[in-house]
Design an enzyme around this catalytic site. Structure first.
Site, short mmCIF file in Angstrom:
data_model
loop_
_atom_site.label_atom_id
_atom_site.label_comp_id
_atom_site.label_asym_id
_atom_site.label_seq_id
_atom_site.Cartn_x
_atom_site.Cartn_y
_atom_site.Cartn_z
N ALA A 103 0.90 -1.18 -0.08
CA ALA A 103 -0.10 0.10 0.10
C ALA A 103 0.75 1.21 -0.02
CB ALA A 103 -0.83 -0.08 1.00
N ASP A 136 -0.92 -10.62 -0.68
CA ASP A 136 0.48 -10.48 -0.11
C ASP A 136 0.37 -11.18 1.17
OD1 ASP A 136 -1.25 -8.48 1.23
OD2 ASP A 136 0.21 -6.96 0.75
#
Length: 488
Positions: free
Chosen positions: A15, A241
């Site tokens: 992110a 992830d």
């Protein structure tokens, strides 16, 4: 390249940053070299929040050019955060931008949709934690924002699947990311038809689901021309992830849980099948697909995002100094509920939000950055302990060890707080669990390591730190609103 050496490239999109890394497998060990790092983050446009997916692709191509300079590459695979997607038209061109899960367009959508299909029915069909930014709610918000857009779209691809398509020319949805959408049935391994119907999501948008380790073919001739890679296979790793990170948890036997610690804290256990029960729903736990036909029964906690935004508001001091000062601040102070909705959006007022929460709940108000940081870290440790207890209750298993992986595993103060407040042994590392899991799933798919040996390789390749509880777990009041079924 000798037959006992293989090279693989992991593209890891987080992110706040992305990486392209080269993994070399030789003699049962993995070495990892990060070739290229680049920033990532939300881009505000006309009141919305988007990802710069084309900018990310430019950086990925640069990383692949660097990788090609190291000689033949056996495979490449992408992982990223979950839930976000791209829409493509019948010519495989992007329709608009890729929305960021923190975009406020989903405000109120989840609550509205649960009047169409009851919460219990949605959970029974999907087993997924109710979060306002799940893909299901984003799609409905997208249609409301741009009426007819789902009808115009021919394909939906999750972010890592989009990059795999650009690399290989093949459109699929990898299972671990599909399982985060709240549109997937973990019992059948297929899309959840009743949910698609209730939320009016066209089933034709969704590609076939493939398991982690699926070979998608060689890179296209265009990629060879752009990067110099030739004959390289595109292998879908665990594209979520967290799934890649959990695959690299260096654990054996039973009695362990994991905490994938970073922007988000994901606390869970690995099970052989989905756990979709009234008790799991009461705790709002999520059943996500893992590597090797496993299920990741877990809870999403807001994580170090709150500190990251506070740090930005304070002018970006060094994290190490923030944590060192927090350790010197008084213990046993105020606590926040990290999952309170006010902490989800970005903003330089994050320290004020923390203070407001403390004031509203009748607690002392932390003043200095050190006090605010300690408040956040202690709150994360308490919340982690609560979730561990919930997981024990739901699975009827005792958790004695917590494996912390990811960037947050470097925060030694937080590791010790979790050990102290949970009364459990904490094992920290590897930091690069996501890259390692991605790379080793690729290596296994290419036949370069024995099936089922991934965690053994991690244990022989990585140094780990252990934190013992220093005392009987301290008594702290439960966080406000913990595990309410309606909590986002």
């Amino acid at each position: 390249m000798s037959a006992d050496v293989s090279r693989h490239v992991a593209i890891d999109l987080g992110a706040s940053s992305g990486r392209v890394a080269l993994g070399t497998v030789q003699a049962g060990k993995l070495t990892v070299e990060v070739l290229h790092r680049f920033p990532n983050g939300g881009v505000p446009v006309q009141g919305g929040l988007y990802w710069d997916v084309l900018g990310l692709w430019r950086e990925v191509l640069h990383g692949l050019r660097l990788a090609a300079g190291h000689g033949p590459i056996d495979s490449v695979g992408v992982d990223s955060w979950a839930v976000d997607y791209a829409l493509l038209d019948e010519h495989d061109q992007l329709i608009g931008g890729v929305h960021h899960y923190r975009d406020t367009r989903t405000d109120g959508v989840m609550e509205d949709l649960l009047t169409r299909m009851p919460r219990e029915a949605v959970y029974d069909a999907t087993g997924i934690q109710f979060l306002p930014f799940n893909t299901a709610y984003q799609l409905v918000a997208h249609e409301r924002q741009a009426p007819g857009v789902l009808g115009r779209a021919a394909h939906l691809l999750m972010v890592p699947d989009l990059l795999h398509f650009w690399l290989s020319g093949r459109q699929v949805t990898e299972q671990t990311n599909a399982s985060t959408t709240q549109l997937y049935d973990p019992r059948t391994g297929q899309w959840a038809g009743p949910v698609l119907d209730a939320f009016q999501v066209p089933a034709g948008l969704l590609p076939d689901i493939v398991p982690p380790g699926t070979d998608l073919g060689e890179v296209t001739s265009a990629i060879t021309h752009e990067t110099g890679l030739a004959g390289t296979r595109v292998v879908a790793p665990a594209t979520h992830d967290t799934a890649s990170a959990v695959a690299a948890v260096p654990a054996r036997g039973e009695g362990w849980a994991y905490l994938s610690s970073g922007t988000w804290s994901l606390v869970g256990v690995e099970t052989s099948h989905p756990v979709i029960t009234p008790e799991a729903l009461r705790h709002n736990l999520t059943n996500e697909a893992g590597v090797g036909s496993t299920t990741r029964l877990l809870k999403n906690i807001m994580g170090l995002w709150i500190i990251q935004e506070c740090r930005r508001a304070w002018g970006n001091p060094e994290f190490a100094q923030l944590y060192a000062n927090a350790e010197l601040a008084p213990s046993g102070g105020p606590l926040i509920d990290p999952d309170d909705a006010r902490f989800l959006p970005p903003g330089l007022d994050m320290p004020q939000r923390v203070q407001a929460y403390c004031e509203e709940t009748g607690q002392a108000t932390p003043q200095s950055p050190a006090e605010i940081t300690r408040c956040i870290l202690e709150s994360l440790a308490v919340r982690t302990s609560e979730v561990l207890s919930a997981l024990e209750n739901v699975t009827r298993q005792t958790i004695s060890t917590v494996h912390i992986v990811g960037g947050g595993s470097q925060v030694r103060f937080l590791n010790q707080l979790i050990a102290d407040l949970s009364g459990r042994v904490v094992v920290a590392g590897p930091v690069e669990a996501t890259l390692i899991g991605n790379l080793l799933v690729q290596a296994e798919a290419c036949g370069q390591i024995p099936e089922g040996s991934l965690r053994d390789i991690v244990l022989t390749s990585e140094a780990l730190d252990t934190f013992e509880p220093r005392s009987v777990p301290a008594t702290r009041k439960p966080l406000i609103g913990q595990d309410q079924a309606a909590r986002s």
